[in-house]
Design a protein around this motif. Structure first.
Motif, PDB file in Angstrom:
ATOM      1  N   THR A  53      78.398-108.884  35.250  1.00 27.84           N
ATOM      2  CA  THR A  53      77.630-109.445  34.131  1.00 27.84           C
ATOM      3  C   THR A  53      76.626-108.443  33.563  1.00 27.84           C
ATOM      4  OG1 THR A  53      76.048-110.439  35.675  1.00 27.84           O
ATOM      5  CG2 THR A  53      77.856-111.831  34.903  1.00 27.84           C
ATOM      6  N   TRP A  54      76.591-107.245  34.095  1.00 22.90           N
ATOM      7  CA  TRP A  54      75.701-106.232  33.537  1.00 22.90           C
ATOM      8  C   TRP A  54      76.322-105.677  32.259  1.00 22.90           C
ATOM      9  CZ3 TRP A  54      72.656-102.690  37.324  1.00 22.90           C
ATOM     10  CH2 TRP A  54      71.944-103.481  38.231  1.00 22.90           C
ATOM     11  N   ARG A  55      75.486-105.098  31.412  1.00 23.33           N
ATOM     12  CA  ARG A  55      75.975-104.593  30.136  1.00 23.33           C
ATOM     13  C   ARG A  55      75.149-103.391  29.691  1.00 23.33           C
ATOM     14  NH1 ARG A  55      73.037-105.839  25.839  1.00 23.33           N
ATOM     15  NH2 ARG A  55      71.190-107.096  26.153  1.00 23.33           N
ATOM     16  N   MET A 107      71.103-106.962  34.030  1.00 24.19           N
ATOM     17  CA  MET A 107      71.465-108.371  33.892  1.00 24.19           C
ATOM     18  C   MET A 107      70.396-109.143  33.148  1.00 24.19           C
ATOM     19  SD  MET A 107      70.947-109.571  37.783  1.00 24.19           S
ATOM     20  CE  MET A 107      69.439-109.217  38.659  1.00 24.19           C
ATOM     21  N   GLY A 143      68.468-111.011  30.279  1.00 20.85           N
ATOM     22  CA  GLY A 143      68.837-111.751  29.079  1.00 20.85           C
ATOM     23  C   GLY A 143      69.881-112.820  29.332  1.00 20.85           C
ATOM     24  N   THR A 144      69.830-113.833  28.506  1.00 17.84           N
ATOM     25  CA  THR A 144      70.806-114.916  28.594  1.00 17.84           C
ATOM     26  C   THR A 144      71.312-115.286  27.206  1.00 17.84           C
ATOM     27  OG1 THR A 144      69.032-116.544  28.507  1.00 17.84           O
ATOM     28  CG2 THR A 144      69.813-115.904  30.702  1.00 17.84           C
ATOM     29  N   THR A 145      71.315-114.319  26.314  1.00 17.52           N
ATOM     30  CA  THR A 145      71.730-114.591  24.939  1.00 17.52           C
ATOM     31  C   THR A 145      73.236-114.776  24.847  1.00 17.52           C
ATOM     32  OG1 THR A 145      72.054-112.270  24.411  1.00 17.52           O
ATOM     33  CG2 THR A 145      69.836-113.151  24.089  1.00 17.52           C
ATOM     34  N   GLU A 165      75.141-113.013  23.097  1.00 17.09           N
ATOM     35  CA  GLU A 165      75.740-111.682  23.168  1.00 17.09           C
ATOM     36  C   GLU A 165      76.007-111.290  24.626  1.00 17.09           C
ATOM     37  OE1 GLU A 165      73.503-107.962  22.043  1.00 17.09           O
ATOM     38  OE2 GLU A 165      74.920-108.075  20.375  1.00 17.09           O
ATOM     39  N   ASP A 166      75.073-111.605  25.509  1.00 17.00           N
ATOM     40  CA  ASP A 166      75.268-111.325  26.936  1.00 17.00           C
ATOM     41  C   ASP A 166      76.477-112.079  27.477  1.00 17.00           C
ATOM     42  OD1 ASP A 166      72.992-109.740  26.939  1.00 17.00           O
ATOM     43  OD2 ASP A 166      71.695-111.323  27.707  1.00 17.00           O
ATOM     44  N   GLU A 186      79.674-110.440  26.275  1.00 16.71           N
ATOM     45  CA  GLU A 186      79.924-109.188  26.975  1.00 16.71           C
ATOM     46  C   GLU A 186      80.355-109.428  28.414  1.00 16.71           C
ATOM     47  OE1 GLU A 186      77.165-105.984  26.323  1.00 16.71           O
ATOM     48  OE2 GLU A 186      76.807-106.651  24.273  1.00 16.71           O
ATOM     49  N   ALA A 187      79.796-110.445  29.066  1.00 17.56           N
ATOM     50  CA  ALA A 187      80.223-110.778  30.428  1.00 17.56           C
ATOM     51  C   ALA A 187      81.677-111.256  30.422  1.00 17.56           C
ATOM     52  CB  ALA A 187      79.310-111.848  31.028  1.00 17.56           C
ATOM     53  N   ASN A 246      73.371-114.512  36.658  1.00 16.92           N
ATOM     54  CA  ASN A 246      74.314-114.677  35.549  1.00 16.92           C
ATOM     55  C   ASN A 246      75.756-114.762  36.023  1.00 16.92           C
ATOM     56  OD1 ASN A 246      72.001-114.309  34.095  1.00 16.92           O
ATOM     57  ND2 ASN A 246      72.625-112.424  33.112  1.00 16.92           N
TER      58      ASN A 246
END
Length: 188
Positions: free
Chosen positions: A92-94, A104, A106-108, A110-111, A114-115, A137
């Motif tokens: 779940t990292w980006r 990790m 943010g919980t948007t 977009e996140d 990407e996950a 996440n």
């Protein structure tokens, strides 16, 4: 050319499993049966089988039967092998907009996209199981994959990282005395 066929087969198997994964959450009567024909199969236990067919129901291999049919996916001429396992993953990292690891945080939406993309790319690379070293996440992504909502590898997660928890993880904080100094104090 032969190695290219093996790589193609490695990459196609997770895709086939991803297509059947959605049916894994359905009742047994609704699960689709898929038959895959393969010239060579490595079973992951050190054995090689030639000219076999792999029978998949839902997301599970239920049989190896050279006479099973009808064949849904003809991979003859290719080598099939079990999915790989990544034992240290940060699925779940980006990367942030600056190109640096955003971790990790943010919980948007977009996140989340990407996950989901990371899960798909990981599955398509041949990894059918990953061990995440811990991120909250991971839970919604793990659950969505397990329910067949998103395609991705099975995720095993520690949920929370074990870093900086002193004696719980075998690491001490700066203010904590070392094991040796505690032992010395106990003797005096």
């Amino acid at each position: 050319m032969r190695s290219a066929k093996i790589v193609l087969c490695i990459l196609s198997m997770p895709g086939i499993c991803a297509l059947t994964q959605r049916s894994a959450s359905q009742t047994p009567a609704q699960r689709k049966r898929i038959v895959i024909a393969a010239s060579t199969m490595l079973d992951g236990k050190g054995h090689v089988t030639y000219g076999t067919r792999i029978v998949v129901e839902g997301s599970k291999i239920v049989a190896m039967d050279a006479k099973a049919g009808p064949v849904d996916y003809d991979l003859r001429g290719l080598t099939v092998l079990p999915g790989w396992i990544d034992a240290h993953s940060h699925i779940t990292w980006r990367f942030g907009k600056d190109g640096k690891n955003a971790g990790m945080a943010g919980t948007t939406q977009e996140d989340a996209y990407e996950a989901a993309s990371n899960a798909w790319v990981t599955l398509m690379a041949g990894f059918t199981t990953v061990q995440s070293v811990g991120a909250p996440n991971d839970i919604p992504l793990r659950d969505a994959i397990a329910k067949g909502i998103l395609p991705g590898p099975r995720i095993l997660t520690a949920v929370e990282p074990l870093i900086g928890r002193g004696e719980q993880t075998g690491r001490r904080t700066k203010s904590e005395p070392s094991y040796e100094s505690k032992k010395k104090q106990a003797r005096t």
